[in-house]
Design a protein around this motif. Structure first.
Motif, short mmCIF file in Angstrom:
data_model
loop_
_atom_site.label_atom_id
_atom_site.label_comp_id
_atom_site.label_asym_id
_atom_site.label_seq_id
_atom_site.Cartn_x
_atom_site.Cartn_y
_atom_site.Cartn_z
N MET A 86 0.87 -1.18 0.00
CA MET A 86 0.00 0.00 0.00
C MET A 86 0.91 1.22 0.00
SD MET A 86 -2.77 -0.96 2.93
CE MET A 86 -1.53 -1.36 4.14
N ASN A 87 0.42 2.32 -0.52
CA ASN A 87 1.22 3.54 -0.50
C ASN A 87 1.51 3.96 0.93
OD1 ASN A 87 1.61 3.90 -3.22
ND2 ASN A 87 -0.17 5.22 -3.47
N ALA A 88 2.75 4.39 1.13
CA ALA A 88 3.19 4.85 2.44
C ALA A 88 3.52 6.33 2.36
CB ALA A 88 4.44 4.06 2.85
N ARG A 89 3.54 6.96 3.52
CA ARG A 89 3.98 8.35 3.58
C ARG A 89 4.57 8.62 4.96
NH1 ARG A 89 -1.50 8.78 4.09
NH2 ARG A 89 -2.27 9.92 5.86
N ARG A 90 5.57 9.49 4.97
CA ARG A 90 6.15 9.94 6.23
C ARG A 90 5.28 11.05 6.75
NH1 ARG A 90 9.18 14.25 7.14
NH2 ARG A 90 9.72 14.49 4.94
N VAL A 91 4.97 11.01 8.04
CA VAL A 91 4.13 12.03 8.66
C VAL A 91 4.99 12.81 9.65
CG1 VAL A 91 2.06 12.46 10.05
CG2 VAL A 91 2.12 10.52 8.44
N GLY A 92 5.26 14.05 9.34
CA GLY A 92 6.05 14.89 10.23
C GLY A 92 7.54 14.61 10.14
N ASP A 93 8.27 15.24 11.04
CA ASP A 93 9.72 15.12 11.08
C ASP A 93 10.13 13.97 11.98
OD1 ASP A 93 10.07 17.35 9.43
OD2 ASP A 93 9.96 18.71 11.15
N GLY A 94 11.36 13.50 11.76
CA GLY A 94 11.91 12.48 12.63
C GLY A 94 12.34 13.09 13.96
N VAL A 95 12.42 12.23 14.97
CA VAL A 95 12.84 12.65 16.30
C VAL A 95 14.10 11.87 16.65
CG1 VAL A 95 12.20 12.71 18.74
CG2 VAL A 95 10.45 13.11 16.98
N ALA A 96 15.14 12.57 17.07
CA ALA A 96 16.39 11.91 17.44
C ALA A 96 16.20 11.10 18.71
CB ALA A 96 17.49 12.96 17.63
N THR A 97 16.83 9.92 18.76
CA THR A 97 16.79 9.08 19.94
C THR A 97 18.10 9.22 20.72
OG1 THR A 97 17.75 7.14 18.85
CG2 THR A 97 15.35 7.40 18.73
N GLU A 98 18.13 8.67 21.92
CA GLU A 98 19.33 8.76 22.75
C GLU A 98 20.48 7.95 22.17
OE1 GLU A 98 18.45 7.71 26.77
OE2 GLU A 98 16.94 9.29 26.98
N ASP A 99 20.18 6.92 21.40
CA ASP A 99 21.24 6.06 20.86
C ASP A 99 21.60 6.41 19.42
OD1 ASP A 99 18.92 5.18 19.73
OD2 ASP A 99 19.20 3.08 20.20
N GLU A 100 21.47 7.68 19.06
CA GLU A 100 21.87 8.21 17.76
C GLU A 100 21.03 7.71 16.59
OE1 GLU A 100 26.08 7.99 17.13
OE2 GLU A 100 26.52 8.63 19.17
N GLY A 101 19.84 7.25 16.87
CA GLY A 101 18.91 6.88 15.81
C GLY A 101 17.85 7.95 15.65
N PHE A 102 16.89 7.67 14.82
CA PHE A 102 15.78 8.59 14.58
C PHE A 102 14.49 7.78 14.48
CE2 PHE A 102 19.55 10.52 12.85
CZ PHE A 102 19.49 11.81 13.33
N VAL A 103 13.40 8.35 14.99
CA VAL A 103 12.10 7.72 14.91
C VAL A 103 11.22 8.55 13.99
CG1 VAL A 103 10.03 7.05 16.20
CG2 VAL A 103 12.29 6.68 17.20
N PHE A 104 10.56 7.87 13.05
CA PHE A 104 9.67 8.52 12.10
C PHE A 104 8.31 7.85 12.16
CE2 PHE A 104 13.82 9.41 10.35
CZ PHE A 104 13.70 10.70 9.86
N ARG A 105 7.27 8.63 11.95
CA ARG A 105 5.91 8.10 11.85
C ARG A 105 5.63 7.87 10.36
NH1 ARG A 105 1.12 7.61 14.49
NH2 ARG A 105 -0.75 8.15 13.33
N ILE A 106 5.15 6.67 10.07
CA ILE A 106 4.82 6.27 8.69
C ILE A 106 3.36 5.83 8.68
CG2 ILE A 106 5.32 4.61 6.84
CD1 ILE A 106 7.69 6.42 7.36
N GLU A 107 2.64 6.20 7.63
CA GLU A 107 1.27 5.72 7.47
C GLU A 107 1.13 5.04 6.12
OE1 GLU A 107 -1.64 8.78 8.13
OE2 GLU A 107 -1.22 8.85 10.28
#
Length: 140
Positions: A86-107
């Motif tokens: 199904m088509n996906a899209r990123r919603v909003g900006d990523g948020v940096a994590t404490e362990d140098e990663g990033f969290v993104f919301r996908i729909e």
């Protein structure tokens, strides 16, 4: 006293320059890579999906039941599942994590409903080294 003031001022300049270049660049790079992954996913193009990952990357599918290691396994996974995509899209900006990663919301968009999820990504050498689904609303 004057020397202490100059050294302190130089330290602030160096910290400001390093902070701006590394954090800003990482967020842009992470966002760009996630957007490229989304574009490849939506195009149902396994080559484009795999291209954003390192050769030894790890990708955990949304249900958490399988982990694919390496660009080749990720490409194979995208090939096998492209008819169900199904088509996906990123919603909003990523948020940096404490362990140098990033969290993104996908729909993911179905005909009548969107299915939200969150991914955590880690970067290495300007590519995705790891992508793990943290949450995902199952299709009912």
């Amino acid at each position: 006293m004057v020397r202490l003031v100059i050294v302190t001022a130089l330290m602030f300049v160096v910290v400001a320059l390093v902070g701006c270049s590394s954090e800003g660049d990482e967020m842009v790079t992470a966002t760009d890579l996630v957007d490229a992954w989304v574009a490849g996913w939506n195009a149902k193009d396994p080559e484009q999906v795999a291209a954003v990952f390192t050769d030894d990357a790890q990708y955990m599918n949304p249900t958490g039941t399988e982990t694919f290691t390496g660009r080749d396994e990720i490409r194979t996974h995208a090939t096998e599942y492209r008819e169900f995509i199904m088509n996906a899209r990123r919603v909003g900006d990523g948020v940096a994590t404490e362990d140098e990663g990033f969290v993104f919301r996908i729909e993911f968009d179905a005909e009548t409903k969107s299915y939200p999820g969150e991914i955590e990504v880690e970067l290495r050498d300007d590519l995705l080294a790891r992508m793990v689904w943290l949450t995902y609303e199952q299709l009912n």
